[in-house]
Design a protein around this motif. Structure first.
Motif, short mmCIF file in Angstrom:
data_model
loop_
_atom_site.label_atom_id
_atom_site.label_comp_id
_atom_site.label_asym_id
_atom_site.label_seq_id
_atom_site.Cartn_x
_atom_site.Cartn_y
_atom_site.Cartn_z
N THR A 1 -18.09 -100.76 22.53
CA THR A 1 -17.79 -101.84 23.28
C THR A 1 -18.13 -103.21 22.32
O THR A 1 -18.76 -103.99 22.61
CB THR A 1 -18.80 -101.82 24.52
OG1 THR A 1 -20.23 -101.80 24.11
CG2 THR A 1 -18.49 -100.78 25.41
N GLY B 1 -13.57 -106.84 20.73
CA GLY B 1 -12.06 -106.63 21.17
C GLY B 1 -11.95 -105.66 22.46
O GLY B 1 -11.26 -106.03 23.38
N PHE B 2 -12.86 -104.58 22.31
CA PHE B 2 -12.70 -103.91 23.58
C PHE B 2 -13.25 -104.52 24.95
O PHE B 2 -12.73 -104.30 26.15
CB PHE B 2 -13.43 -102.55 23.44
CG PHE B 2 -13.05 -101.29 24.49
CD1 PHE B 2 -12.00 -101.03 24.79
CD2 PHE B 2 -13.99 -100.96 25.34
CE1 PHE B 2 -11.64 -100.02 25.54
CE2 PHE B 2 -13.90 -99.83 26.35
CZ PHE B 2 -12.42 -99.64 26.58
N VAL C 1 -10.47 -106.74 26.21
CA VAL C 1 -9.38 -106.18 27.15
C VAL C 1 -9.85 -105.71 28.30
O VAL C 1 -9.22 -105.72 29.08
CB VAL C 1 -8.53 -105.23 26.08
CG1 VAL C 1 -8.21 -105.66 24.77
CG2 VAL C 1 -9.47 -103.85 25.81
N CYS C 2 -11.05 -105.16 28.41
CA CYS C 2 -11.60 -104.68 29.67
C CYS C 2 -11.83 -105.71 30.42
O CYS C 2 -11.44 -105.51 31.89
CB CYS C 2 -12.88 -103.76 29.48
SG CYS C 2 -12.69 -102.31 28.67
N GLU D 1 -13.55 -112.81 27.23
CA GLU D 1 -14.84 -111.97 27.82
C GLU D 1 -15.16 -112.68 29.11
O GLU D 1 -15.59 -113.69 29.09
CB GLU D 1 -15.86 -112.08 26.91
CG GLU D 1 -16.33 -110.50 26.36
CD GLU D 1 -17.49 -110.65 25.44
OE1 GLU D 1 -18.40 -110.64 25.80
OE2 GLU D 1 -17.06 -110.53 24.07
N VAL E 1 -2.67 -104.27 24.72
CA VAL E 1 -4.02 -104.49 24.49
C VAL E 1 -4.46 -103.93 23.41
O VAL E 1 -5.63 -104.78 22.97
CB VAL E 1 -4.90 -103.46 25.81
CG1 VAL E 1 -4.60 -104.08 27.14
CG2 VAL E 1 -4.74 -102.08 25.53
N LEU E 2 -4.00 -103.11 22.71
CA LEU E 2 -4.27 -102.74 21.18
C LEU E 2 -3.82 -103.60 20.27
O LEU E 2 -4.95 -104.02 19.47
CB LEU E 2 -3.75 -101.40 20.59
CG LEU E 2 -4.21 -100.11 21.28
CD1 LEU E 2 -3.50 -98.94 21.40
CD2 LEU E 2 -5.73 -99.76 20.76
N HIS F 1 -6.85 -106.15 20.97
CA HIS F 1 -8.08 -105.82 20.45
C HIS F 1 -8.03 -105.90 18.79
O HIS F 1 -9.30 -106.25 18.25
CB HIS F 1 -8.18 -104.25 20.64
CG HIS F 1 -9.37 -103.50 20.44
ND1 HIS F 1 -9.65 -102.25 21.19
CD2 HIS F 1 -10.48 -103.51 19.72
CE1 HIS F 1 -10.98 -102.07 20.75
NE2 HIS F 1 -11.45 -102.78 19.98
N MET G 1 -10.64 -99.09 14.64
CA MET G 1 -9.25 -98.87 15.82
C MET G 1 -8.87 -97.36 15.77
O MET G 1 -8.50 -96.96 16.85
CB MET G 1 -8.10 -99.73 15.19
CG MET G 1 -8.52 -101.19 15.36
SD MET G 1 -9.10 -101.55 17.10
CE MET G 1 -7.62 -101.03 18.40
N HIS H 1 -10.47 -95.70 18.63
CA HIS H 1 -9.99 -96.05 20.13
C HIS H 1 -8.59 -95.52 20.17
O HIS H 1 -8.27 -95.22 21.42
CB HIS H 1 -9.93 -97.56 19.81
CG HIS H 1 -11.39 -98.32 20.16
ND1 HIS H 1 -11.91 -98.41 21.52
CD2 HIS H 1 -12.32 -98.82 19.35
CE1 HIS H 1 -12.88 -99.02 21.42
NE2 HIS H 1 -13.27 -99.27 20.10
#
Ligand code: FMN
Length: 304
Positions: A20, A23-24, A27-28, A63, A246-247, A250, A267, A270
């Motif tokens: 987490t 970047g993640f 995107v979340c 975020e 999203v990648l 990220h 990465m 992921h």
């Protein structure tokens, strides 16, 4: 759900060490997560000015309801970490009382705090003195789940504004099915929001957990890996983003923090989740693991 005066809509992204990252979390959030947690960072590391710890607390404007998670068992360091200026940008600070890893438990940190509820209480009471919103994440117990409700009540009485309960004991690590029964008892014992966690991976499993526990919300961990889109099932997120988009985002965010080599390495794990179980996924994963540069990785992402 409201934690203190913070409105949270949708499911939460549970903290996951090594995953987490900023970047993640971004995107979340874009996909609809109601709140996102950093991985656990050491309270002492922060006070001793560790650059690595600060990198883990990097955030971006994308975020939504940014939450920091800290670990430690020394009330002095916990309070000092909560009072640290870097925490100004977080909506709340969560204290880790669930980590099962031996090197953490050996220091009386993480899930070991469930074996010493008096110390856990002192930790929360000191944290609350920072005037930040403090929450706790724990398991149903260390050896068994008999005192889960009592532990959660003690955390509430010490000043925690919410508690997330992972439906497994420390003994279970991540094995077996998450048990919702102790979470239900915890919900019944407190007035603050309890967040159910463990094996929730879609709307159906979330609704089941909410029904079985009466919890105020759910946190999703592994179910979000390679699938940040899961959050769109709970809240109006940007469900139309593709995996490649999203990648890309990220990577862009991680590149703001880390050198290329680390971004490429981070990465890879992921990407492995994005292609897991997909036709041709194994080939993509192998190609990603061979990549040495972002340029190579970005080429590969086009096939996801
Ligand atoms: C790789 C990994 C790293 C994790 N790191 C953390 C952490 O830093 N802090 C924490 O409170 N929980 C951590 N957890 C536990 C998750 O937050 C969550 O409680 C657990 O995975 C159960 O939820 P799930 O079934 O939705 O994954 C981690 C779990 C995994 C799989």
């Amino acid at each position: 759900m409201k934690i203190a005066d913070i409105e949270i809509k949708g499911a939460l992204l549970a903290p996951m060490a090594g995953y987490t990252d900023a970047g993640f979390r971004a995107v979340c959030s874009l996909c609809g997560a109601g709140a996102v947690f950093t991985e656990m960072v050491s309270a002492k590391g922060l006070i001793y000015d560790s650059e690595k710890t600060k990198d883990l607390l990097y955030t971006t404007p994308a975020e939504k309801v940014s939450c920091a998670q800290i670990f430690g068992a020394d009330p002095y360091f916990i309070r000092a970490a909560c009072e640290h200026k870097i925490m100004d940008k977080f909506a709340l600070i969560d204290i880790n009382m669930g980590c099962p890893v031996p090197k953490i438990v050996k220091n009386k940190e993480g899930s070991a705090l469930m074996l010493d509820p008096a110390l856990a209480e002192r930790v929360v009471k000191e944290a609350v003195k920072s005037k930040r919103v403090i929450t706790v994440k724990c398991r149903t117990g260390f050896y068994d789940s008999l005192s889960c409700a009592d532990f959660v009540k003690r955390m509430q009485d010490a000043g925690a504004s919410a508690v997330t309960v992972h439906g497994r004991t420390r003994e279970q690590f991540y094995a077996g099915r998450a048990d919702m029964e102790p979470i239900k008892k915890a919900v019944e014992s407190v007035d603050i929001p309890v967040i159910a966690n463990g094996d929730i991976k879609d709307k159906e499993s979330a609704e089941k957990a909410l029904k079985e526990t009466g919890a105020a919300g759910v946190a999703i961990g592994r179910g979000a890996l390679g699938n940040p889109f899961v959050f769109a099932q709970f809240c109006r997120g940007n469900a139309s983003m593709t995996a490649a988009q999203v990648l890309d985002l990220h990577i862009k965010i991680l590149s703001e923090i880390y050198p290329e080599k680390k971004v490429v390495n981070d990465m890879k794990k992921h990407i492995a989740f994005y292609v897991k179980g997909r036709k041709g996924g194994k080939e993509i994963k192998l190609a990603a693991f061979k990549a040495q540069s972002l340029k190579e990785l970005e080429e590969i992402i086009r096939y996801i």
